[in-house]
Design a protein around this motif. Structure first.
Motif, mmCIF file in Angstrom:
data_model
loop_
_atom_site.group_PDB
_atom_site.id
_atom_site.type_symbol
_atom_site.label_atom_id
_atom_site.label_comp_id
_atom_site.label_asym_id
_atom_site.label_seq_id
_atom_site.Cartn_x
_atom_site.Cartn_y
_atom_site.Cartn_z
ATOM 1 N N ASN A 94 29.235 40.153 12.949
ATOM 2 C CA ASN A 94 28.902 38.806 13.415
ATOM 3 C C ASN A 94 29.073 38.697 14.925
ATOM 4 O O ASN A 94 28.206 38.183 15.642
ATOM 5 C CB ASN A 94 29.828 37.768 12.764
ATOM 6 C CG ASN A 94 29.701 37.694 11.260
ATOM 7 O OD1 ASN A 94 28.697 38.079 10.678
ATOM 8 N ND2 ASN A 94 30.743 37.194 10.610
ATOM 9 N N ALA A 95 30.233 39.142 15.397
ATOM 10 C CA ALA A 95 30.548 39.015 16.814
ATOM 11 C C ALA A 95 29.600 39.837 17.687
ATOM 12 O O ALA A 95 29.146 39.385 18.747
ATOM 13 C CB ALA A 95 31.991 39.435 17.063
ATOM 14 N N CYS A 96 29.289 41.038 17.240
ATOM 15 C CA CYS A 96 28.372 41.892 18.007
ATOM 16 C C CYS A 96 26.979 41.287 18.080
ATOM 17 O O CYS A 96 26.323 41.320 19.144
ATOM 18 C CB CYS A 96 28.308 43.279 17.390
ATOM 19 S SG CYS A 96 29.794 44.269 17.640
ATOM 20 N N LYS A 97 26.495 40.750 16.985
ATOM 21 C CA LYS A 97 25.147 40.188 16.975
ATOM 22 C C LYS A 97 25.065 38.905 17.792
ATOM 23 O O LYS A 97 24.041 38.617 18.419
ATOM 24 C CB LYS A 97 24.685 39.966 15.537
ATOM 25 C CG LYS A 97 24.453 41.274 14.776
ATOM 26 C CD LYS A 97 23.458 42.189 15.494
ATOM 27 C CE LYS A 97 23.144 43.453 14.718
ATOM 28 N NZ LYS A 97 22.171 44.324 15.416
ATOM 29 N N VAL A 113 17.631 43.524 18.559
ATOM 30 C CA VAL A 113 17.795 42.976 17.216
ATOM 31 C C VAL A 113 19.168 42.338 17.070
ATOM 32 O O VAL A 113 20.192 43.012 17.161
ATOM 33 C CB VAL A 113 17.599 44.062 16.136
ATOM 34 C CG1 VAL A 113 17.858 43.474 14.757
ATOM 35 C CG2 VAL A 113 16.180 44.626 16.206
ATOM 36 N N ALA A 114 19.165 41.038 16.864
ATOM 37 C CA ALA A 114 20.392 40.311 16.532
ATOM 38 C C ALA A 114 20.421 40.160 15.007
ATOM 39 O O ALA A 114 20.109 41.113 14.287
ATOM 40 C CB ALA A 114 20.435 38.958 17.241
ATOM 41 N N SER A 115 20.728 38.989 14.508
ATOM 42 C CA SER A 115 20.808 38.788 13.061
ATOM 43 C C SER A 115 21.074 37.313 12.782
ATOM 44 O O SER A 115 21.569 36.584 13.650
ATOM 45 C CB SER A 115 21.937 39.630 12.466
ATOM 46 O OG SER A 115 22.190 39.277 11.121
ATOM 47 N N GLU A 116 20.780 36.900 11.556
ATOM 48 C CA GLU A 116 21.210 35.566 11.151
ATOM 49 C C GLU A 116 22.717 35.418 11.310
ATOM 50 O O GLU A 116 23.234 34.325 11.543
ATOM 51 C CB GLU A 116 20.826 35.282 9.699
ATOM 52 C CG GLU A 116 21.512 36.198 8.690
ATOM 53 C CD GLU A 116 21.494 35.664 7.267
ATOM 54 O OE1 GLU A 116 21.571 34.442 7.062
ATOM 55 O OE2 GLU A 116 21.409 36.490 6.352
ATOM 56 N N ASN A 117 23.445 36.533 11.183
ATOM 57 C CA ASN A 117 24.913 36.508 11.296
ATOM 58 C C ASN A 117 25.379 36.010 12.660
ATOM 59 O O ASN A 117 26.509 35.554 12.791
ATOM 60 C CB ASN A 117 25.496 37.897 11.057
ATOM 61 C CG ASN A 117 25.296 38.390 9.643
ATOM 62 O OD1 ASN A 117 24.187 38.372 9.140
ATOM 63 N ND2 ASN A 117 26.360 38.841 8.999
ATOM 64 N N ALA A 118 24.522 36.105 13.668
ATOM 65 C CA ALA A 118 24.887 35.616 14.990
ATOM 66 C C ALA A 118 24.998 34.095 15.005
ATOM 67 O O ALA A 118 25.745 33.524 15.796
ATOM 68 C CB ALA A 118 23.850 36.064 16.017
ATOM 69 N N LEU A 119 24.238 33.454 14.138
ATOM 70 C CA LEU A 119 24.172 31.998 14.106
ATOM 71 C C LEU A 119 24.890 31.406 12.899
ATOM 72 O O LEU A 119 25.370 30.267 12.946
ATOM 73 C CB LEU A 119 22.703 31.555 14.073
ATOM 74 C CG LEU A 119 21.821 32.123 15.186
ATOM 75 C CD1 LEU A 119 20.368 31.764 14.954
ATOM 76 C CD2 LEU A 119 22.276 31.615 16.542
ATOM 77 N N GLN A 120 24.923 32.155 11.839
ATOM 78 C CA GLN A 120 25.547 31.709 10.591
ATOM 79 C C GLN A 120 26.397 32.863 10.058
ATOM 80 O O GLN A 120 25.974 33.627 9.192
ATOM 81 C CB GLN A 120 24.461 31.319 9.584
ATOM 82 C CG GLN A 120 24.982 30.758 8.279
ATOM 83 C CD GLN A 120 23.865 30.067 7.516
ATOM 84 O OE1 GLN A 120 23.567 28.917 7.761
ATOM 85 N NE2 GLN A 120 23.209 30.763 6.601
ATOM 86 N N PRO A 121 27.602 33.042 10.597
ATOM 87 C CA PRO A 121 28.412 34.211 10.264
ATOM 88 C C PRO A 121 28.953 34.182 8.843
ATOM 89 O O PRO A 121 29.213 33.118 8.280
ATOM 90 C CB PRO A 121 29.551 34.144 11.285
ATOM 91 C CG PRO A 121 29.649 32.709 11.645
ATOM 92 C CD PRO A 121 28.257 32.168 11.582
ATOM 93 N N TYR A 122 29.127 35.384 8.294
ATOM 94 C CA TYR A 122 29.710 35.546 6.968
ATOM 95 C C TYR A 122 31.083 36.159 7.121
ATOM 96 O O TYR A 122 31.272 37.127 7.855
ATOM 97 C CB TYR A 122 28.782 36.400 6.093
ATOM 98 C CG TYR A 122 27.449 35.715 5.894
ATOM 99 C CD1 TYR A 122 27.303 34.700 4.954
ATOM 100 C CD2 TYR A 122 26.349 36.045 6.682
ATOM 101 C CE1 TYR A 122 26.096 34.041 4.792
ATOM 102 C CE2 TYR A 122 25.133 35.384 6.530
ATOM 103 C CZ TYR A 122 25.008 34.379 5.580
ATOM 104 O OH TYR A 122 23.817 33.711 5.430
ATOM 105 N N GLU A 123 32.049 35.574 6.424
ATOM 106 C CA GLU A 123 33.450 35.858 6.702
ATOM 107 C C GLU A 123 33.858 37.309 6.527
ATOM 108 O O GLU A 123 34.789 37.794 7.187
ATOM 109 C CB GLU A 123 34.365 34.968 5.840
ATOM 110 C CG GLU A 123 34.253 35.176 4.335
ATOM 111 C CD GLU A 123 33.164 34.336 3.685
ATOM 112 O OE1 GLU A 123 33.172 34.229 2.445
ATOM 113 O OE2 GLU A 123 32.295 33.808 4.413
ATOM 114 N N GLU A 124 33.167 38.054 5.673
ATOM 115 C CA GLU A 124 33.563 39.441 5.429
ATOM 116 C C GLU A 124 32.971 40.407 6.462
ATOM 117 O O GLU A 124 33.245 41.601 6.421
ATOM 118 C CB GLU A 124 33.143 39.864 4.018
ATOM 119 C CG GLU A 124 31.649 40.054 3.783
ATOM 120 C CD GLU A 124 30.890 38.771 3.472
ATOM 121 O OE1 GLU A 124 29.708 38.849 3.092
ATOM 122 O OE2 GLU A 124 31.477 37.672 3.621
#
Length: 272
Positions: free
Chosen positions: A162-165, A146-157
């Motif tokens: 983000n980096a792990c995904k 399981v990755a995440s949208e955060n892997a492709l479109q990171p959120y600053e907080e």
């Protein structure tokens, strides 16, 4: 649809709720033996097993085992138990994870980063390392991380998350290149804002901050923090689980090294 995986055995981490339990329900209905694992063998995991057992068909069996994925000895014990009880896992759905430390990048310490990395990235590494040999022995395997949208479109907080995904997407691709000749396929999924305990906790915290109901907090979050979700709602765990179940199947025999987005359109770019 017959997924053609009756009699195979699946390990699911993070199985006491959310994506894990819903995927388990799909698989046992297909006659897959399912080992549910989570950090603690507590009430939540026991209740999850009861729910999954109600869905068992075609001779499927279930088992629940506690394992903390941040501890290698516990992951190895988990793998040993699965091998002893079921001769190994053909399928692994690794859904265990945590949001981890969040906030302003300059305020996050090394310890904040390492705690997130130990769970969200190294947890996947440990699970893969422990279960790939079983798939090699069985001559067939499916592993979904399981990755995440955060892997492709990171959120600053959420920089550690983000980096792990992003690392999970890369890890999945790396493993797919290394082991596909042995009939072991690796893919990952990138869900976005799904109804899980993790997002429930986020919404409860947000509701308290804004002194609004949790339903109002969800709507505010969609409009202000996830405006690119074209469907303007949270996803349901079963909407993710159905995709995972397909990736576990014989019908997905030419899908390898892919990152499947299940995000309601949340990633703004067409090429993310």
């Amino acid at each position: 649809m017959d997924l053609k995986i009756k009699g195979k055995t699946a390990l699911i981490t993070g199985a006491d709720s959310g994506l894990g339990i819903e995927t388990a329900k799909f698989l046992v209905r297909e006659g897959v033996n399912v080992v549910l694992s989570d950090k603690k063998y507590g009430k939540d995991l026991q209740q999850a097993m009861k729910q999954v057992e109600k869905n068992c068909e075609k001779g499927a069996k279930t088992m629940a085992i506690a394992a903390d994925i941040s501890k290698n000895d516990e992951v190895l014990h988990l793998a040993d138990t699965v091998e002893k009880e079921f001769a190994g896992a053909h399928i692994v759905f690794h859904s265990a994870g945590a949001r981890g430390a969040a906030g302003d990048f300059l305020n996050l310490t090394d310890d904040d980063w390492m705690k997130t990395i130990e769970i969200d990235l190294m947890g996947a590494v440990r699970i893969a390392r422990a279960f790939i040999p079983q798939m090699q022995n069985l001559g067939w395997g499916r592993m979904i991380l399981v990755a995440s949208e955060n892997a492709l479109q990171p959120y600053e907080e959420e920089s550690p998350y983000n980096a792990c995904k992003a690392g999970i997407v890369n890890l999945s691709k790396c493993l797919s290149r290394a082991y596909s000749k042995e009939n072991i396929l690796f893919n990952c999924i990138s869900p976005a804002y799904i109804e899980t305990p993790m997002t429930d906790a986020m919404m409860k915290e947000l509701a308290n901050e804004k002194n609004v109901s949790e339903e109002e907090a969800v709507q505010w979050f969609v409009e202000n923090k996830r405006p690119h979700i074209a469907m303007q709602r949270r996803g349901k765990p079963e909407e993710v689980a159905s995709v995972v179940a397909f990736l576990c199947s014989e019908h997905a025999s030419y899908i390898n090294g892919s990152n499947v987005r299940i995000d309601g359109g949340a990633v703004e770019s067409a090429f993310g």
